[in-house]
Design a protein around this motif. Structure first.
Motif, mmCIF file in Angstrom:
data_model
loop_
_atom_site.group_PDB
_atom_site.id
_atom_site.type_symbol
_atom_site.label_atom_id
_atom_site.label_comp_id
_atom_site.label_asym_id
_atom_site.label_seq_id
_atom_site.Cartn_x
_atom_site.Cartn_y
_atom_site.Cartn_z
ATOM 1 N N SER A 43 0.844 -1.195 0.000
ATOM 2 C CA SER A 43 0.000 0.000 0.000
ATOM 3 C C SER A 43 0.880 1.245 0.000
ATOM 4 O O SER A 43 1.843 1.330 0.762
ATOM 5 C CB SER A 43 -0.877 -0.043 1.255
ATOM 6 N N SER A 45 2.698 2.214 -2.608
ATOM 7 C CA SER A 45 3.873 2.090 -3.484
ATOM 8 C C SER A 45 3.688 2.803 -4.825
ATOM 9 O O SER A 45 4.642 2.952 -5.585
ATOM 10 C CB SER A 45 4.220 0.620 -3.695
ATOM 11 N N GLY A 46 2.464 3.259 -5.139
ATOM 12 C CA GLY A 46 2.277 4.069 -6.341
ATOM 13 C C GLY A 46 1.430 3.441 -7.436
ATOM 14 O O GLY A 46 1.302 3.995 -8.537
ATOM 15 N N LYS A 47 0.799 2.307 -7.158
ATOM 16 C CA LYS A 47 0.056 1.588 -8.198
ATOM 17 C C LYS A 47 -1.103 2.408 -8.765
ATOM 18 O O LYS A 47 -1.259 2.530 -9.981
ATOM 19 C CB LYS A 47 -0.485 0.257 -7.624
ATOM 20 N N THR A 49 -1.572 5.632 -8.559
ATOM 21 C CA THR A 49 -1.045 6.839 -9.215
ATOM 22 C C THR A 49 -0.616 6.505 -10.650
ATOM 23 O O THR A 49 -0.939 7.241 -11.591
ATOM 24 C CB THR A 49 0.147 7.405 -8.413
ATOM 25 N N GLU A 170 -7.336 -3.017 -8.000
ATOM 26 C CA GLU A 170 -7.898 -3.914 -6.970
ATOM 27 C C GLU A 170 -9.312 -4.377 -7.361
ATOM 28 O O GLU A 170 -10.263 -4.209 -6.586
ATOM 29 C CB GLU A 170 -7.948 -3.203 -5.606
HETATM 30 N N1 LIG Z 1 -3.175 13.714 -4.667
HETATM 31 C C1 LIG Z 1 -2.222 13.316 -3.820
HETATM 32 N N2 LIG Z 1 -1.635 14.194 -2.974
HETATM 33 C C2 LIG Z 1 -0.670 13.785 -2.129
HETATM 34 N N3 LIG Z 1 -0.197 12.529 -2.057
HETATM 35 C C3 LIG Z 1 -0.733 11.626 -2.878
HETATM 36 C C4 LIG Z 1 -1.778 11.953 -3.787
HETATM 37 N N4 LIG Z 1 -2.110 10.837 -4.478
HETATM 38 C C5 LIG Z 1 -1.332 9.846 -3.992
HETATM 39 N N5 LIG Z 1 -0.504 10.337 -3.035
HETATM 40 C C6 LIG Z 1 0.493 9.537 -2.292
HETATM 41 O O1 LIG Z 1 1.231 8.750 -3.188
HETATM 42 C C7 LIG Z 1 1.515 7.473 -2.634
HETATM 43 C C8 LIG Z 1 1.089 6.401 -3.602
HETATM 44 O O2 LIG Z 1 -0.330 6.329 -3.599
HETATM 45 P P1 LIG Z 1 -1.121 5.263 -4.448
HETATM 46 O O3 LIG Z 1 -2.544 5.520 -4.231
HETATM 47 O O4 LIG Z 1 -0.603 5.306 -5.852
HETATM 48 O O5 LIG Z 1 -0.653 3.900 -3.757
HETATM 49 P P2 LIG Z 1 -1.133 2.406 -4.049
HETATM 50 O O6 LIG Z 1 0.080 1.604 -4.380
HETATM 51 O O7 LIG Z 1 -2.240 2.408 -5.026
HETATM 52 O O8 LIG Z 1 -1.665 1.952 -2.604
HETATM 53 P P3 LIG Z 1 -2.920 0.992 -2.214
HETATM 54 O O9 LIG Z 1 -2.423 -0.427 -2.367
HETATM 55 O O10 LIG Z 1 -3.167 1.339 -0.778
HETATM 56 O O11 LIG Z 1 -4.067 1.312 -3.088
HETATM 57 C C9 LIG Z 1 0.814 7.424 -1.284
HETATM 58 O O12 LIG Z 1 1.744 7.610 -0.261
HETATM 59 C C10 LIG Z 1 -0.190 8.557 -1.362
HETATM 60 O O13 LIG Z 1 -0.387 9.125 -0.091
#
Ligand SMILES: Nc1ncnc2c1ncn2[C@@H]1O[C@H](COP(=O)(O)OP(=O)(O)OP(=O)(O)O)[C@@H](O)[C@H]1O
Ligand SMILES: [Mg+2]
Length: 231
Positions: A43, A45-47, A49, A170
């Protein structure tokens, strides 16, 4: 080789006050047409984004991204939404349904900009609802559905436009095993049709995928394994 997605030196940071957070760091990723890629990583890691940038819903801070040969980061918004409508189906982590609309209406939403005739829209919507196993709730408001039902509406909506690229965030998080397996079957059919599929997931059920998929491992906003199918 015939890449459908090409990402080079891509970065995405978020600023809040003095702080700068690097959510994606120097991402290089090539996806061939027809490939299935599983994005894995803890969680944060940026997926999500990365998937949002590929969908053109978010823009990189720097770097290059080409989808179907188009440098999408540079497209103006109105072209971008048309581009997305034509090429991309997205199943979001949090569904993004219109709560006040019915299932049928939610699934029809991405077809509206395509200006098809009503008969065609109806046929595509019915087909997509059948495939996602949600047709029996067609007239119910999204607000009244369970989590797993909402996820199936999101799946139907992504399939309705018959996109070349399917991005899933997911997608099985709220599905029971029977519906998760059904989703794997939908993916198999899409894969056989030559669709390109990217899935961000932690769900071990994807180890049961009945076709070959490449695992891309993300850590702290960087890809640590699986950048291209030739590695
Ligand atoms: N709009 C935003 N403003 C600030 N930080 C952000 C924003 N969008 C994402 N982040 C940060 O970027 C990082 C990556 O977020 P992301 O949602 O891509 O993770 P993820 O791998 O999809 O996690 P998960 O498995 O929980 O869904 C996180 O630490 C999140 O807080
Ligand atoms: Mg996420």
């Amino acid at each position: 080789m015939n890449p459908i997605i090409e990402i080079r030196n891509l970065n995405r940071h978020f600023d809040s006050g003095e702080e700068r957070f690097h959510a994606l760091k120097e991402i290089d990723l090539t996806v061939e047409r027809g490939e299935c890629v599983i994005l894995r990583g803890i969680s944060g890691s940026g997926k999500t984004t990365l998937l949002s940038i590929i969908a053109g819903l978010d823009h990189p801070s720097s770097g290059e991204i080409r989808v179907e040969g188009e440098a999408i980061a540079k497209l103006p918004d109105r072209h971008l939404s048309r581009f997305r409508g034509r090429h991309i189906g997205m199943i979001f982590q949090h569904y993004n349904l219109m709560e006040e609309l019915s299932v049928r209406e939610n699934v029809a939403v991405p077809l509206i900009p395509m200006a098809q005739n009503m008969r065609q829209v109806t046929r595509r919507v019915e087909e997509a609802m059948e495939r996602a196993n949600i047709a029996h709730k067609a007239d119910q408001k999204a607000a009244r559905l369970s989590g797993g039902e909402k996820q199936r509406v999101a799946i139907a909506r992504a399939l309705a436009t018959d996109p070349e690229i399917i991005l899933c965030d997911e997608p099985t998080a709220n599905l029971d095993r029977a519906n998760a397996r059904r989703f794997l079957e939908i993916l198999s059919r899409l894969h056989e049709m030559g669709k390109t599929i990217l899935i961000a997931t932690h769900d071990p059920i994807f180890e049961e995928l009945p076709f070959e998929a490449r695992v891309v491992e993300m850590e702290n906003g960087a890809i640590v394994d699986g950048r291209s199918s030739e590695e």
